[in-house]
Design a protein around this motif. Sequence first.
Motif, PDB file in Angstrom:
ATOM      1  N   ILE A 228       0.805  -1.493  -0.110  1.00 50.85           N
ATOM      2  CA  ILE A 228       0.099  -0.102  -0.165  1.00 50.85           C
ATOM      3  C   ILE A 228       0.774   1.453   0.360  1.00 50.85           C
ATOM      4  N   ASP A 229       1.862   0.964  -0.592  1.00 52.47           N
ATOM      5  CA  ASP A 229       2.764   2.502   0.080  1.00 52.47           C
ATOM      6  C   ASP A 229       3.616   2.880  -1.574  1.00 52.47           C
ATOM      7  N   THR A 230       3.045   2.516  -2.411  1.00 53.73           N
ATOM      8  CA  THR A 230       3.083   2.809  -4.119  1.00 53.73           C
ATOM      9  C   THR A 230       3.121   4.223  -4.472  1.00 53.73           C
ATOM     10  N   TYR A 231       1.226   4.872  -3.636  1.00 50.98           N
ATOM     11  CA  TYR A 231       1.435   6.063  -3.901  1.00 50.98           C
ATOM     12  C   TYR A 231       1.551   7.194  -2.482  1.00 50.98           C
ATOM     13  N   ASP A 232       0.095   7.336  -1.753  1.00 51.75           N
ATOM     14  CA  ASP A 232       0.146   7.879  -0.840  1.00 51.75           C
ATOM     15  C   ASP A 232      -0.513   6.434  -0.333  1.00 51.75           C
ATOM     16  N   THR A 233       0.396   6.188   1.354  1.00 46.65           N
ATOM     17  CA  THR A 233       0.183   5.280   1.860  1.00 46.65           C
ATOM     18  C   THR A 233      -1.499   5.360   2.468  1.00 46.65           C
ATOM     19  N   GLU A 234      -1.516   6.131   3.660  1.00 47.18           N
ATOM     20  CA  GLU A 234      -2.759   6.153   4.167  1.00 47.18           C
ATOM     21  C   GLU A 234      -4.076   6.317   2.866  1.00 47.18           C
ATOM     22  N   GLU A 235      -4.146   6.755   2.609  1.00 45.25           N
ATOM     23  CA  GLU A 235      -5.158   6.578   1.489  1.00 45.25           C
ATOM     24  C   GLU A 235      -5.497   5.543   0.549  1.00 45.25           C
ATOM     25  N   ALA A 236      -4.516   4.618   0.378  1.00 45.43           N
ATOM     26  CA  ALA A 236      -4.325   3.365  -0.040  1.00 45.43           C
ATOM     27  C   ALA A 236      -5.773   2.075   1.046  1.00 45.43           C
ATOM     28  N   ALA A 237      -4.646   2.433   1.848  1.00 46.74           N
ATOM     29  CA  ALA A 237      -5.247   2.026   3.452  1.00 46.74           C
ATOM     30  C   ALA A 237      -6.759   2.070   3.518  1.00 46.74           C
ATOM     31  N   ARG A 238      -6.917   3.705   3.362  1.00 43.41           N
ATOM     32  CA  ARG A 238      -8.550   3.845   2.793  1.00 43.41           C
ATOM     33  C   ARG A 238      -9.459   2.661   2.281  1.00 43.41           C
ATOM     34  N   LYS A 239      -8.526   2.303   0.631  1.00 38.12           N
ATOM     35  CA  LYS A 239      -8.677   1.923  -0.554  1.00 38.12           C
ATOM     36  C   LYS A 239      -9.097   0.914   0.073  1.00 38.12           C
ATOM     37  N   VAL A 240      -8.306   0.477   0.772  1.00 37.76           N
ATOM     38  CA  VAL A 240      -8.492  -1.126   1.027  1.00 37.76           C
ATOM     39  C   VAL A 240      -9.213  -1.146   1.882  1.00 37.76           C
ATOM     40  N   VAL A 241      -9.755  -0.961   3.035  1.00 35.74           N
ATOM     41  CA  VAL A 241     -10.620  -1.211   3.955  1.00 35.74           C
ATOM     42  C   VAL A 241     -12.292  -1.078   2.852  1.00 35.74           C
ATOM     43  N   SER A 242     -12.164  -0.378   1.321  1.00 30.91           N
ATOM     44  CA  SER A 242     -13.701   0.094   0.471  1.00 30.91           C
ATOM     45  C   SER A 242     -13.843  -1.376   0.161  1.00 30.91           C
ATOM     46  N   LEU A 243     -12.106  -2.254  -0.321  1.00 33.00           N
ATOM     47  CA  LEU A 243     -12.391  -2.791  -1.115  1.00 33.00           C
ATOM     48  C   LEU A 243     -12.702  -4.079  -0.743  1.00 33.00           C
ATOM     49  N   ALA A 244     -12.330  -4.269   0.746  1.00 33.40           N
ATOM     50  CA  ALA A 244     -12.135  -5.670   1.488  1.00 33.40           C
ATOM     51  C   ALA A 244     -13.881  -5.790   1.370  1.00 33.40           C
ATOM     52  N   ARG A 245     -14.496  -4.669   1.492  1.00 33.87           N
ATOM     53  CA  ARG A 245     -16.477  -5.308   1.664  1.00 33.87           C
ATOM     54  C   ARG A 245     -16.726  -5.947   0.691  1.00 33.87           C
ATOM     55  N   LYS A 246     -15.908  -5.423  -0.936  1.00 28.63           N
ATOM     56  CA  LYS A 246     -16.124  -6.295  -2.148  1.00 28.63           C
ATOM     57  C   LYS A 246     -15.945  -7.465  -1.923  1.00 28.63           C
ATOM     58  N   LEU A 247     -14.542  -7.293  -1.490  1.00 32.37           N
ATOM     59  CA  LEU A 247     -13.375  -8.514  -1.507  1.00 32.37           C
ATOM     60  C   LEU A 247     -14.811 -10.047  -1.107  1.00 32.37           C
ATOM     61  N   ALA A 248     -14.924  -9.153   0.463  1.00 26.53           N
ATOM     62  CA  ALA A 248     -15.372 -10.519   1.509  1.00 26.53           C
ATOM     63  C   ALA A 248     -16.516 -11.122   0.548  1.00 26.53           C
ATOM     64  N   ALA A 249     -17.407  -9.979  -0.378  1.00 27.31           N
ATOM     65  CA  ALA A 249     -18.690 -11.068  -0.535  1.00 27.31           C
ATOM     66  C   ALA A 249     -18.415 -12.043  -1.958  1.00 27.31           C
ATOM     67  N   ARG A 250     -16.619 -11.814  -2.432  1.00 28.28           N
ATOM     68  CA  ARG A 250     -16.959 -12.911  -3.131  1.00 28.28           C
ATOM     69  C   ARG A 250     -16.048 -13.995  -2.715  1.00 28.28           C
ATOM     70  N   GLY A 251     -15.568 -14.350  -1.262  1.00 30.31           N
ATOM     71  CA  GLY A 251     -15.363 -15.160  -0.437  1.00 30.31           C
ATOM     72  C   GLY A 251     -13.513 -14.986  -0.082  1.00 30.31           C
ATOM     73  N   ILE A 252     -13.491 -13.726  -0.365  1.00 33.50           N
ATOM     74  CA  ILE A 252     -12.562 -12.967  -0.345  1.00 33.50           C
ATOM     75  C   ILE A 252     -11.702 -12.371   0.798  1.00 33.50           C
ATOM     76  N   ARG A 253     -10.785 -12.749   1.275  1.00 33.43           N
ATOM     77  CA  ARG A 253     -10.335 -12.246   2.538  1.00 33.43           C
ATOM     78  C   ARG A 253      -8.889 -11.869   2.485  1.00 33.43           C
ATOM     79  N   VAL A 254      -8.655  -9.754   3.376  1.00 36.38           N
ATOM     80  CA  VAL A 254      -7.701  -9.834   2.827  1.00 36.38           C
ATOM     81  C   VAL A 254      -6.935 -10.266   4.045  1.00 36.38           C
ATOM     82  N   SER A 255      -5.651  -9.992   4.169  1.00 32.67           N
ATOM     83  CA  SER A 255      -4.544 -10.910   5.773  1.00 32.67           C
ATOM     84  C   SER A 255      -4.026 -10.164   5.914  1.00 32.67           C
ATOM     85  N   GLY A 256      -3.620  -9.067   4.849  1.00 31.05           N
ATOM     86  CA  GLY A 256      -2.409  -8.279   5.692  1.00 31.05           C
ATOM     87  C   GLY A 256      -2.648  -6.983   4.502  1.00 31.05           C
ATOM     88  N   VAL A 257      -1.476  -5.541   5.364  1.00 26.65           N
ATOM     89  CA  VAL A 257      -0.985  -5.294   3.830  1.00 26.65           C
ATOM     90  C   VAL A 257       0.339  -4.808   4.178  1.00 26.65           C
TER      91      VAL A 257
END
Length: 452
Positions: A228-257
């Motif tokens: 998550i540190d290619t560009y803006d690290t904190e903004e990328a973390a927020r994107k992970v939060v939003s994406l995690a919900r979408k991925l969870a609906a497909r059975g994919i879990r974010v384990s770490g950053v």
Amino acid sequence: MDLSKTPLLTDLYQLNMLQAYLDHGMTEIAVFEFFVRKLPPSRGFLVAAGLEQALDFLENLSFQPEDIAWLRSSGRFSENLLSELETLRFTGDVYAMPEGSVAFPNEPLLRVVAPLPLAQLVETRIINILHFQTLIASKAARHVLLASGKRLVDFGLRRAHGAEAGLMAARASYIAGYAGTATMSAGQHYGIPIFGTMAHSFIQAFDDEVAAFEAFAESRPEGLVLLIDTYDTEEAARKVVSLARKLAARGIRVSGVRLDSGDLVALSKSVRRILDDGGLRDVTIFASGGIDEKELIEFRDANAPIDGYGIGTSLTTSFDVPALDCAYKLQEYAGIGRRKRSAGKATWPGRKQVWRSYGTDGRMARDVVSLENDSQPGDPLIQLVMKNGRRIGPRPTLDEIRERAANDLARLPEPLHRLEPGAGYPVEIGEALLRYTEEVDRHLEATESRSA
């Protein structure tokens, strides 16, 4: 050809000496020992490693026809040496501390007992193998103690000093307590757990960071860790939060950053808050990027919420201490003790044993180095591991070696366990060895005076 196995992976002077030994009939039994003379100021102990590869080398020692042909073409050596090399095999005995043992200066880590030319020939490769793996295992052990149970992964192949060094570093660091490595070949050859995340280039290849995260998640959903540190690290973390919900609906879990740059203490704290506020309390934070002991201490003292570390260059090059003052020296020939007496490099003669005593708290209290046939309190550490050129007993598994290292590290005295600067450990020389050294010196002085 596997260059790591060729007996020509040695120094010219070894073959020069073989020629001279054979010419003068000097083929009686010799005893050589490998040891570390002294430790650098930033080291308080060693973790012995590399024994299995050293024994592999000895068991398989042989000159192939192309080796003999090349030596003959050099014009350096006589036919009596070349004839000897054609059938040469290691037929000696080997004694050693078990791999994974904590060791200290002036303690033999390995002893070779063999005819003088044979014991001499193997010097270079024995040092090459034992020095490097002991160096890296000792460095990795310090990381393990500082990380206090957090996951450590070897990320160092790309900066290692060659392919074999990278592979051996993965093995040595696993022995010392690393959780695994990013080096695929180490997984293939040694069964070491392998770990990997993703590269900045993958993120950069997409026009949109979220699209890159999502594409990677679809392709590699198991143990998903997003960088998550290619560009803006904190903004990328927020994107992970939003994406995690979408991925969870497909059975994919974010384990770490993973964080790979910047102020890792501050970023780990801000990213932890963002993840926790977004309901991702189980998502771990993994850090990499130029981490060494100084950074691990900083993270510990700042209570940085980092769950694991990928450590590369500082591990595989042992960046702060790139070499140990080690040696493989003749201690006995033809039944007579031998020793080097030069200033700063004097050795103790004879076949030696190390006895280790423990305090009432179960921690190491002192070691005694003395003659093999002496009797000292404590546990003898050096064991027969090879007889007549063949291993004694079953080959230990890597996990068994790793368990021995963990047990020994846990029993370090508190100052060494805490890596306190300047912390030492008592290694005493037994009276029997002191007396024998005096006898050897008298013998050498008498011989010199007769030949003067």
